[in-house]
Design a protein around this motif. Structure first.
Motif, PDB file in Angstrom:
ATOM      1  N   GLU A 205      57.915  42.083  27.037  1.00  0.00           N
ATOM      2  CA  GLU A 205      56.823  42.929  27.694  1.00  0.00           C
ATOM      3  C   GLU A 205      55.809  43.276  26.227  1.00  0.00           C
TER       4      GLU A 205
ATOM      5  N   LYS B 118      50.352  37.490  21.184  1.00  0.00           N
ATOM      6  CA  LYS B 118      51.546  37.693  22.061  1.00  0.00           C
ATOM      7  C   LYS B 118      52.240  36.569  22.632  1.00  0.00           C
TER       8      LYS B 118
ATOM      9  N   ARG C 184      54.504  34.645  25.884  1.00  0.00           N
ATOM     10  CA  ARG C 184      54.207  34.343  27.334  1.00  0.00           C
ATOM     11  C   ARG C 184      54.429  35.279  28.208  1.00  0.00           C
TER      12      ARG C 184
ATOM     13  N   ALA D 254      54.275  38.610  27.777  1.00  0.00           N
ATOM     14  CA  ALA D 254      53.313  39.755  27.787  1.00  0.00           C
ATOM     15  C   ALA D 254      52.264  39.809  28.686  1.00  0.00           C
ATOM     16  N   LYS D 255      51.933  40.936  29.246  1.00  0.00           N
ATOM     17  CA  LYS D 255      50.654  40.979  30.337  1.00  0.00           C
ATOM     18  C   LYS D 255      49.215  40.761  29.391  1.00  0.00           C
TER      19      LYS D 255
END
Ligand code: ZN
Length: 445
Positions: free
Chosen positions: A138, A440, A442, A444-445
Motif C-alpha cells: 500500500e 509507486k 502496482r 499502491a492506490k
C-alpha cells in the motif's frame, strides 16, 4: 518548474526504431516528436544519441542507517552520471531494513531529501515480515526482494522454501513481483565451510564456492514456486547461460518470470577478479571468459529481459584483508552503467530496450516512463557516441572512490540526463537541479 526546451537533431531511440529527429519537452513531459520543432531553449544534439533515461532496477544506497557506505546524494548522482533517471533501491542495506511501513517511510524521506533521480523502493520478503507485506504494498513498494542464500546482513534474513512460498502468495495477491537473489544456500554454505576448514581463503577458492550449479538450483526452485503461486518472479543478477536456460524453460511452461543481468557479468571474467581483487567480488561471482562471452550473445539475442547495475557499495575498510570470503561482496558500478553496456558491445537499441520499456513493463510503469513517446515523463539520456570515457578514481561520484571499472575505457560518454525535464547530470557542469520523486508500484492506490 522544469524549463521547456527542444533537443534538436539527435539520433533518437523511439519505440519503433532509431530516427534522427527533434524532441520537445514541456512541463516535465515529452510534448512533441518531429522535425523542425522549436523552443526558446534548444539543445543542439547532432551526432548524439538520445535514449529514454535508464531505469536501473537494482541499486543499493544504504540510507538511512549506513550512509558511511553510500547514501542517496552520492549514489543517485553517480547513477545519473551513469545514464539513469530512475532507480529501484534494494531493501536490505539500510538500517532499519525496509520490512514494514515505518521503515519504508524513513527511506522515502531520506530519498526525497537528496535523490537527484526518481526512485522506486523494494520491500523485503523475509521470515519475519510476511505480515507487513500488505502495508508495504500500500505504501508503494515496487516489489519484494528475497534472498535464497544468506544476505550477508543479520537483519535481513534468508527465505527458506516455505517463507518464499507464503511471501509469493501475498505478492501475487498484490500484483507485485518478487525478486530473488538465487543461489542455493545449502550448497554455497557447505562449499564455503569446506574451503575455510582447509584454510583455502583466496580468490579462486571463493569463486569455486559459488558454482553455476548453486545458481541454477536456486533459480529452478524460485521458478517452481512462482509457477505454483502465480507470482511474478524477477531473477536478479543472472550470471550464466545455464541460469537463463532455466528461466526460458519456465517461461515456456507459463511461469511469469523475467531475468536481469548486470554490466559486470558482461565486462569481467574470473581472471579479472584475480587482477582487480576485492573490488570485483560479488555474488553470484564473475564467471569464466566463455560464460561472459555467452552472456553477451544471449543479451543480444533477447534471452535477458532487463539490465541493472546491482551497485553495491561499502567503505574501503570492508574491501580489505587476506580472507577473500570475509571481504564485503558487491561491485560499485552505478556510474558506469550505460557506458559499460556499450563497452560490452551492445547496440543502442538493445541498451534502450533493456533499460527502458522492458523495465517499465515489468514494474507497471508503461505509459509513464521508459520510452520516448508523447505524454511520457521527459526522462532523457543524451549520449556522445564519439567521446571515449575512461574511468578514473578521481572522477567517481560515489561516496568512496572504489570501482572494479577503474582503468577501463568505454566507447561512449553520458552527456546529459534529465529527470522529468530537469537536468540531473551534465558532463559539463555536473549536478543539475533535479529532485527525485517516489515511483509507486502496482499495489499502491
Ligand atoms: Zn543487489
Amino acid at each position: 518548474m522544469a524549463e521547456d526546451f527542444v533537443i534538436r537533431g539527435a539520433q533518437v531511440c523511439l519505440p519503433d526504431g532509431v530516427r534522427t529527429t527533434d524532441i520537445a519537452v514541456a512541463d516535465g513531459k515529452i510534448a512533441g516528436i518531429g522535425d523542425g520543432l522549436s523552443a526558446r531553449d534548444v539543445v543542439e544534439a547532432e551526432g548524439m544519441l538520445l535514449l529514454s533515461g535508464a531505469i536501473d532496477p537494482h541499486v543499493h544506497y544504504n540510507e538511512p542507517g549506513r550512509t558511511d557506505w553510500e547514501g542517496w546524494a552520492t549514489g543517485s548522482l553517480a547513477s545519473a552520471a551513469g545514464g539513469a533517471s530512475c532507480v529501484f533501491e534494494m531493501p536490505l542495506n539500510a538500517h532499519p531494513p525496509t520490512l514494514d511501513a515505518e521503515s519504508f517511510d524513513l527511506k522515502r524521506r531520506a530519498a526525497e531529501a537528496s535523490s537527484v533521480v526518481d526512485f522506486g523502493l523494494w520491500g523485503g520478503l523475509t521470515p519475519v515480515n510476511l505480515d507487513k507485506m500488505r502495508e508495504l504494498g500500500e505504501r508503494g513498494v515496487i516489489g519484494f526482494k528475497a534472498f535464497l542464500s544468506s544476505s550477508g546482513l543479520d537483519d535481513f534474513r534468508r527465505s527458506d522454501r516455505e517463507t518464499l512460498r507464503q511471501g509469493m502468495k501475498i505478492a501475487a495477491d498484490l500484483g507485485l513481483p518478487v525478486a530473488t537473489h538465487a543461489e542455493d544456500e545449502e550448497m554455497v554454505a557447505r562449499l564455503a565451510a569446506e574451503a575455510k576448514a582447509a584454510e583455502r581463503c583466496g580468490v579462486r577458492d571463493y569463486l569455486a564456492s559459488r558454482p553455476i550449479a548453486a545458481e541454477v538450483a536456486a533459480i529452478r526452485e524460485a521458478c517452481e514456486l512462482a509457477g505454483e503461486t502465480g507470482c511474478k518472479l524477477y531473477i536478479v543478477h543472472v550470471s550464466c547461460g545455464e541460469g537463463l536456460d532455466v528461466v526460458a524453460e519456465a517461461k515456456k511452461r507459463g511461469v511469469d518470470v523475467t531475468a536481469e543481468t548486470c554490466p559486470h557479468y558482461l565486462t569481467f571474467n574470473e581472471d579479472d577478479v584475480e587482477k582487480i581483487g576485492a573490488d570485483a567480488k560479488c555474488a553470484p561471482p564473475l564467471r569464466n571468459e566463455a560464460t561472459r562471452a555467452d552472456m553477451i550473445s544471449r543479451v543480444k539475442r533477447g534471452d535477458v529481459d532487463t539490465l541493472g547495475t546491482d551497485h553495491s557499495p561499502c567503505p574501503p575498510s570492508m574491501k580489505q584483508g587476506d580472507d577473500f570470503f570475509a571481504i564485503w561482496g558487491g561491485i560499485m558500478g552505478a556510474q558506469q552503467f550505460i557506458p559499460g553496456l556499450f563497452g560490452a558491445g551492445l547496440d543502442s537499441e538493445t541498451v534502450a530496450r533493456l533499460t527502458g520499456p522492458n523495465v517499465a513493463a515489468r514494474f507497471g510503469l508503461t505509459g509513464r516512463k521508459g520510452s520516448i513517446a508523447v505524454g511520457y515523463d521527459a526522462d532523457l539520456l543524451l549520449i556522445d557516441p564519439r567521446r571515449v570515457c575512461e574511468v578514473t578514481a578521481s572522477g567517481l561520484l560515489t561516496r568512496h572512490p572504489i570501482s572494479a571499472y577503474i582503468g577501463r575505457r568505454f566507447p561512449v560518454s553520458v552527456r546529459n540526463v534529465w529527470v522529468r525535464g530537469t537536468c540531473a547530470w551534465s558532463e559539463q557542469s555536473g549536478r543539475g537541479g533535479a529532485t527525485g520523486r517516489l515511483v509507486k508500484g502496482r499495489a499502491a492506490k
